[in-house]
Design a protein around this motif. Structure first.
Motif, mmCIF file in Angstrom:
data_model
loop_
_atom_site.group_PDB
_atom_site.id
_atom_site.type_symbol
_atom_site.label_atom_id
_atom_site.label_comp_id
_atom_site.label_asym_id
_atom_site.label_seq_id
_atom_site.Cartn_x
_atom_site.Cartn_y
_atom_site.Cartn_z
ATOM 1 N N ILE A 288 0.832 -1.209 0.000
ATOM 2 C CA ILE A 288 0.000 0.000 0.000
ATOM 3 C C ILE A 288 0.864 1.255 0.000
ATOM 4 O O ILE A 288 0.586 2.226 -0.707
ATOM 5 C CB ILE A 288 -0.940 -0.032 1.228
ATOM 6 N N THR A 289 1.900 1.255 0.813
ATOM 7 C CA THR A 289 2.731 2.450 0.955
ATOM 8 C C THR A 289 3.841 2.532 -0.095
ATOM 9 O O THR A 289 4.747 3.358 0.028
ATOM 10 C CB THR A 289 3.355 2.463 2.355
ATOM 11 N N MET A 332 -5.070 8.921 3.021
ATOM 12 C CA MET A 332 -6.171 7.975 3.092
ATOM 13 C C MET A 332 -7.151 8.156 1.949
ATOM 14 O O MET A 332 -7.690 7.176 1.411
ATOM 15 C CB MET A 332 -6.902 8.126 4.432
ATOM 16 N N SER A 333 -7.385 9.368 1.524
ATOM 17 C CA SER A 333 -8.291 9.610 0.386
ATOM 18 C C SER A 333 -7.693 9.069 -0.906
ATOM 19 O O SER A 333 -8.405 8.498 -1.745
ATOM 20 C CB SER A 333 -8.579 11.106 0.257
ATOM 21 N N LEU A 338 -7.429 4.362 -4.965
ATOM 22 C CA LEU A 338 -6.639 3.343 -5.655
ATOM 23 C C LEU A 338 -7.178 1.923 -5.393
ATOM 24 O O LEU A 338 -7.244 1.096 -6.307
ATOM 25 C CB LEU A 338 -5.177 3.408 -5.206
ATOM 26 N N LEU A 339 -7.562 1.660 -4.152
ATOM 27 C CA LEU A 339 -7.964 0.300 -3.818
ATOM 28 C C LEU A 339 -9.436 0.034 -4.120
ATOM 29 O O LEU A 339 -9.815 -1.112 -4.333
ATOM 30 C CB LEU A 339 -7.690 0.032 -2.333
ATOM 31 N N GLN A 343 -11.297 -1.254 0.335
ATOM 32 C CA GLN A 343 -11.064 -0.325 1.432
ATOM 33 C C GLN A 343 -11.550 -0.897 2.775
ATOM 34 O O GLN A 343 -10.990 -0.585 3.826
ATOM 35 C CB GLN A 343 -11.790 0.995 1.132
ATOM 36 N N GLY A 344 -12.584 -1.766 2.734
ATOM 37 C CA GLY A 344 -13.063 -2.357 4.005
ATOM 38 C C GLY A 344 -12.011 -3.236 4.660
ATOM 39 O O GLY A 344 -11.743 -3.129 5.853
ATOM 40 N N SER A 345 -11.369 -4.053 3.866
ATOM 41 C CA SER A 345 -10.327 -4.912 4.425
ATOM 42 C C SER A 345 -9.097 -4.119 4.813
ATOM 43 O O SER A 345 -8.386 -4.464 5.749
ATOM 44 C CB SER A 345 -9.953 -5.997 3.411
#
Length: 348
Positions: A288-289, A332-333, A338-339, A343-345
């Motif tokens: 993610i990062t 976070m936005s 992107l995901l 986003q829930g997981s």
């Protein structure tokens, strides 16, 4: 003058036969006494002799040492009785000495009393161990024999203190019940469940085992209530209360072919970190990062991975708390865009 000499000569001649007659009389008397003193033994005659002064002295000196030797024997017997140690005395004599000592007062008497009590405890220690071993077979494996033995020793001390020898009861019979009762009291004091609940649970278990043996299957709720002569609701209530009695020891061991294993080694530690889950989380965080800058990646890692607050992260980066919060919201936005559906997981 011649006439006077003739009269004196006549007088002397008259006196001589008188003296001879008296001598004869004394000799006859002596013979009579000797004949009377003689004793006949068979055909022989024995004449007793008068003991001389030397013989009487010898007899007196011979009797004197006999009396002294008899006195020495008596003193030797008394000394032998006194020299017997207390540890070798029979139990009955030891109890008699203990009761006499208990009636006296004083520091010296108390010290002797404690010594006698310790000897009695040592003699009856095998009985305490025997009772503790018998009770141990009916108890869980988590209970140790040393704990039961120590509780039984306290019961033995109480029994020694309260035993009455005059009632004619054996001490072994009296102290057996006291030792067993002390062990059971110690077990009840360690149990957090009330005794009434234990009795109800054991009653239900006995009825359940009896019906299972009769029917060859587990009885129904109605059959169990009928055998216990209880209503349906009362039986349900008692069963629920009896479930609270279940307790397990983590030190209890399970034995198998490989050896014995304690329960604490098998139980799951919910506070520990699963290594597989931790690796997956790190891989996801790195993915993610990957597209973030160094400052944005640092803020996300410190906030989500290490649990630092916005103020602490701002002090690390020499930024204000509001600026760190603004960077976090922007990151976070972008990640949500992107995901998309993941986003829930991600947020979880």
């Amino acid at each position: 003058m011649a006439a006077k000499k003739k009269t004196t000569a006549k007088k002397k001649a008259a006196k001589k036969p008188a003296s001879k007659a008296s001598a004869r009389k004394t000799a006859s008397k002596k013979k009579a006494t000797t004949k009377a003193s003689k004793k006949k033994v068979g055909s022989k005659t024995v004449t007793p002799k008068r003991p001389s002064k030397t013989t009487t002295k010898k007899k007196a000196t011979a009797k004197a040492p006999v009396r002294k030797s008899a006195g020495k024997k008596k003193t030797a017997k008394k000394a032998s009785k006194k020299k017997v140690p207390v540890e070798e005395l029979p139990t009955e004599e030891l109890w008699a000495i203990y009761r006499k000592q208990a009636a006296r007062k004083g520091p010296k008497q108390q010290a002797k009393l404690e010594e006698l009590r310790n000897i009695l405890i040592e003699r009856h220690y095998p009985l305490v161990k025997y009772i503790a071993e018998r009770l141990l077979h009916t108890l869980p494996k988590s209970i140790e024999l040393d704990d039961l033995t120590s509780a039984g020793l306290f019961g033995l001390m109480d029994a020694i203190r309260g035993f009455d020898l005059s009632r004619g009861i054996k001490f072994k019979t009296y102290c057996s019940t006291r030792i067993r009762g002390a062990i059971l009291d110690q077990l009840r004091s360690q149990d957090w469940v009330p005794r009434l609940v234990r009795l109800k649970a054991s009653r239900i278990d006995r009825a359940l085992q009896k019906l299972t043996a009769e029917y060859g299957r587990e009885p129904t709720h109605a059959e169990l209530a009928r055998s216990l002569e209880m209503d349906h609701q009362d039986l349900v209530k008692e069963i629920q209360e009896s479930k609270a009695r279940t307790m397990f020891s983590l030190s209890e061991k399970w034995e198998d072919d490989d050896g014995s294993v304690e329960k604490v080694e098998i139980l799951e530690d919910k506070g520990s970190v699963d290594p597989v889950t931790e690796l997956n989380r790190r891989d996801l965080m790195g993915f993610i990062t990957k597209a973030l800058t160094h400052k944005e990646r640092f803020i996300i890692e410190q906030y989500y991975q290490y649990g630092h607050t916005m103020r602490e992260i701002g002090e690390m980066l020499a930024l204000t708390e509001s600026r760190v919060c603004q960077i976090h919201s922007n990151v976070m936005s972008r990640l949500k865009g992107l995901l998309g559906q993941k986003q829930g997981s991600l947020l979880a």
